[in-house]
Each structure stands twice: as structure tokens, then as C-alpha cells.
Design a protein around this motif. Structure first.
Motif, PDB file in Angstrom:
ATOM      1  N   GLU A  33      -8.698  40.525   9.955  1.00 30.17           N
ATOM      2  CA  GLU A  33      -9.944  41.106   9.746  1.00 30.17           C
ATOM      3  C   GLU A  33     -11.219  40.503  10.140  1.00 30.17           C
ATOM      4  O   GLU A  33     -12.037  40.356   9.372  1.00 30.17           O
ATOM      5  N   ASP A  79      -9.792  46.862   2.241  1.00 29.56           N
ATOM      6  CA  ASP A  79      -9.951  45.344   2.344  1.00 29.56           C
ATOM      7  C   ASP A  79      -8.598  44.949   2.110  1.00 29.56           C
ATOM      8  O   ASP A  79      -7.621  45.153   1.224  1.00 29.56           O
ATOM      9  N   ARG A  83     -14.203  42.487   9.333  1.00 28.14           N
ATOM     10  CA  ARG A  83     -14.117  43.212   8.170  1.00 28.14           C
ATOM     11  C   ARG A  83     -15.359  43.475   7.631  1.00 28.14           C
ATOM     12  O   ARG A  83     -15.868  44.495   6.967  1.00 28.14           O
ATOM     13  N   GLU A  84     -16.613  42.740   7.573  1.00 28.51           N
ATOM     14  CA  GLU A  84     -17.951  42.863   7.122  1.00 28.51           C
ATOM     15  C   GLU A  84     -18.474  43.871   7.493  1.00 28.51           C
ATOM     16  O   GLU A  84     -19.441  44.622   6.987  1.00 28.51           O
ATOM     17  N   ARG A  94      -9.708  35.762   8.552  1.00 35.10           N
ATOM     18  CA  ARG A  94     -11.048  36.173   8.623  1.00 35.10           C
ATOM     19  C   ARG A  94     -11.782  34.977   9.188  1.00 35.10           C
ATOM     20  O   ARG A  94     -11.161  33.865   9.618  1.00 35.10           O
ATOM     21  N   TYR A 134     -12.649  35.020  -3.674  1.00 38.00           N
ATOM     22  CA  TYR A 134     -11.638  35.951  -3.581  1.00 38.00           C
ATOM     23  C   TYR A 134     -10.711  35.962  -4.642  1.00 38.00           C
ATOM     24  O   TYR A 134      -9.556  36.767  -4.580  1.00 38.00           O
TER      25      TYR A 134
END
Length: 382
Positions: free
Chosen positions: A198, A211, A201-202, A226, A78
Motif C-alpha cells: 500500500e 485500509d 494508500r494515503e 507502506r 496503528y
């Protein structure tokens, strides 16, 4: 006589999804289908199985307390510093650490409702007030299913220390868009930590759903939560992580972790999963395609289904919810009901979803569009 704290005594027990093997035995059928816990319908990734096998011989030793290898892998992925990353024993444990780190008794935690069912429990344990802001319809005339970010911002008061924004929202599957979420973050006082939860999120396909890590940049009071439990297929190993813009936020959360709570096996599996991103992407694409098919099939039956950005769909059935869920279970299909509100249905394999649809047709007899309150208990299907 020893007594627990009143707040703890008043906590409702967490109810996980039923074990399908137990239900099958109870019903006397060969198989039951579980679509209740938002697991992916795939076996563990081959690289994960290899990593677990290779690491098993070391489990007589304690794991690395800081999960340094996983922390470094996430930081590189990230583009942040390792000091900004906090692995944990699932995202739920990190939520608890956040409440422990930032909420004193008498302070407040704000969140939408309905949203992730642990939020009010975390506040209760911390002795904090729950500021619950009702959802609003994502479509005109629809059922409440998405965040009202203006109302959530207005609910933040001088005692608020923590705000959770579950995006996509569990259990309603909807997501808020980039512009409104950015405006919301700009309105929240700098002294309040906003956590963008999140977990799903994927599975997001709407390009206007941001994002959270992008919105986090330059905002020291924002962190992103996450998990490896959903898209990455590690629900049984319990690994989640927090990324914070301000390393001081990450440090505070790190101080409240239970030592060695990310096991040696969990860390090895998570690192192996990250290295299998291409395969995970294929699996996610299959889930999304099946999500679209399931949504179309349900809408074709006259049911209200919001646009899902997660690996589950939401049926806002209202008062008949409990009866419909019980009737589905009697037919060997386990879903997740929220009494008086709706049913959350995990996207399974096409075969599993077809079993669910057939059971639903039996539960809601008649022409497409039959009312949920027409539910009939019926008998289990073989």
C-alpha cells in the motif's frame, strides 16, 4: 574468471526516472519537467528539515539498528505491538527481505501483472518462480488495469510462499474493493503470506477501497507494506515499514535486514513527518484535486484514463507508448513508459501538468481523440 549467478546476470538493470536538469541541458532549454517517479511536488516538511538539522550533529555514531523510536511511533499510530512492526530502507528493501525470509529456490511468488516492476526481479534473485496473473479491465471494454483476484487465488499452488497485492496498483493506479479483497484473503491458504503493498494508500479517496490494516486483523498470514517516500515526502531518505498480524512474520523479516539500513537521519525525519500528519493531509488533498483535474483534462482529449487512487494517472496507449514517451521527452517532459502497454504520469504541480498537457497536444496533433499512433517526434519546446 569469477562469474555471478546466472539469475543475477540475467537481471535487467533498474532504470530510474531521468534527471530533469540533465535533460534540460541536453535539450538546451531552461527547464524540464519530471513526472516519472511518483514523488510529491512539495519541499520537505518544515518539521523534517528541523529534525534533520538537529540530528546531523550525531551522524558520527551508528544509528539505532532497530529504529526503536520509529517502531514505537508506528505501533502507537496503528494500534499494534512494536513486535509487529519492521522499519526498512524503503519498501523495496522490505520486499527483498520478504523474499529472502519466505522463499527457497523452487518455491513461488504470485502477483498481478502488470504491477510493481520489482516483483519478478525479486523472484528471480530468490530462485523462485513468478506466478504472473494478467490484469483485467476495471471498466467494460477498457484496457486491462486492475487485479483479477479470483485468478490470482486460483494461481496459488503448493509451492507458493508469498503473494503481493499492490493496492492501489502501480503503474495502473486502480484499486480493488473491500468485499473482493476480503474474499480473496479468505481463499488463500494459511501457509501463504499475503503482502498488501500500500505505497499509495494515503491518496485513496474511494471509501470502498479498504485500509489493509483493517483486513489484516485476525489473519495471521497477512502483512501490510507502506512507505514514507510518497505522501510523506521522504523519497530521498529511504524509509518504509511492514506491519504484520503475526509477530513471527515480522521477526522473520527483521532477521534478513541489512544492519543499520535505516539511517539516523531517516528515522528522525520519519518520526517528524508522522507528527506533521495534518500538514501532510493538506498536501495529499492538493494532489488529489490536481489528479482529478488532470484526469478530466486527459479524458477531455479522448484518452482512456482509469479512475486513479494514487498520485499518478495511467494512459494505456499500447504499441505507440514508447514513441509518445520519447516525443514528450523531446519536449522536456519526462514520464514513465512501459513499452507496448502505457505511460504512467505522476501528478505534479498545476504548472507542471499544464506543461505536460501542452506537450501532449503537440505530440498528438489534431482534434481531441487523435490516435496515439499519430504521434509526431517534433522538436523540444522552449
Amino acid at each position: 574468471m569469477v562469474s555471478a549467478r546466472p539469475a543475477v546476470q540475467a537481471l535487467p538493470a533498474y532504470r530510474p526516472g531521468r534527471n530533469p536538469a540533465d535533460l534540460a541541458r541536453e535539450l538546451g532549454v531552461d527547464r524540464a519537467v519530471k513526472l516519472a517517479s511518483n514523488e510529491v511536488p512539495f519541499p520537505p516538511l518544515p518539521a523534517v528539515v528541523r529534525a534533520l538539522s538537529e540530528t546531523a550533529g550525531e551522524t558520527h555514531r551508528y544509528p539505532d539498528n532497530g529504529a526503536a523510536v520509529l517502531t514505537a511511533a508506528l505501533a502507537e499510530r496503528y494500534g499494534v505491538e512494536p513486535a509487529q512492526v519492521v522499519p526498512g530502507c524503503g519498501a523495496v528493501m522490505l520486499c527483498q527481505q520478504l523474499a529472502q525470509s519466505f522463499n527457497d529456490p523452487g518455491t513461488a511468488i504470485a502477483f498481478a501483472w502488470r504491477s510493481f516492476e520489482m516483483y519478478p526481479l525479486l523472484a528471480q534473485v530468490a530462485g523462485a518462480r513468478s506466478l504472473q496473473v494478467p490484469l483485467v479491465p476495471s471498466l467494460p471494454g477498457g484496457s486491462p488495469d486492475t487485479h483479477d483476484l479470483d485468478a490470482l487465488a486460483a494461481a496459488v499452488d503448493e509451492d507458493t510462499r508469498l503473494v503481493f497485492v499492490c493496492n492501489p496498483n502501480n503503474p495502473t493506479s486502480t484499486a480493488v474493493r473491500r468485499a473482493e479483497l476480503g474474499r480473496f484473503l479468505d481463499r488463500v491458504p494459511e501457509t501463504v503470506l499475503v503482502v498488501l503493498d500500500e505505497a499509495y494508500r494515503e491518496f485513496v479517496t474511494d471509501p470502498d477501497v479498504p485500509d489493509g490494516l483493517e483486513l489484516m486483523r485476525g489473519r495471521p498470514n497477512v502483512a501490510v507494506l507502506r512507505t514514507f517516500s510518497k505522501a510523506w515526502g521522504l523519497a530521498g531518505l529511504r524509509v518504509g515499514y511492514l506491519v504484520a498480524e503475526d509477530p513471527a512474520v515480522a521477526d522473520a523479516v527483521r532477521r534478513t535486514h541489512v544492519p543499520f539500513s535505516v539511517s539516523m537521519l531517516a528515522q528522525a525525519a520519519a518520526v517528524a513527518a508522522l507528527a506533521s500528519e495534518e500538514e501532510v493531509g493538506h498536501r495529499v488533498a492538493a494532489v488529489v484535486a490536481e489528479r482529478d483535474r488532470l484526469t478530466t483534462a486527459l479524458r477531455g482529449r479522448g484518452l482512456e484514463v482509469p479512475d486513479s487512487q494514487a498520485n499518478f494517472v495511467w494512459l494505456p496507449l499500447g504499441e505507440p507508448t514508447a514513441g509518445v514517451a520519447a516525443a514528450l521527452e523531446a519536449r522536456g517532459v519526462i514520464t514513465r513508459p512501459f513499452a507496448g502497454e502505457g505511460i504512467r504520469v505522476t501528478v505534479g504541480t498545476p504548472e507542471e501538468d499544464d506543461v505536460f498537457l501542452a506537450a501532449l497536444d503537440d505530440v498528438l496533433p489534431g482534434e481531441p481523440g487523435a490516435r496515439p499512433d499519430d504521434v509526431r517526434p517534433g522538436a523540444p519546446v522552449g
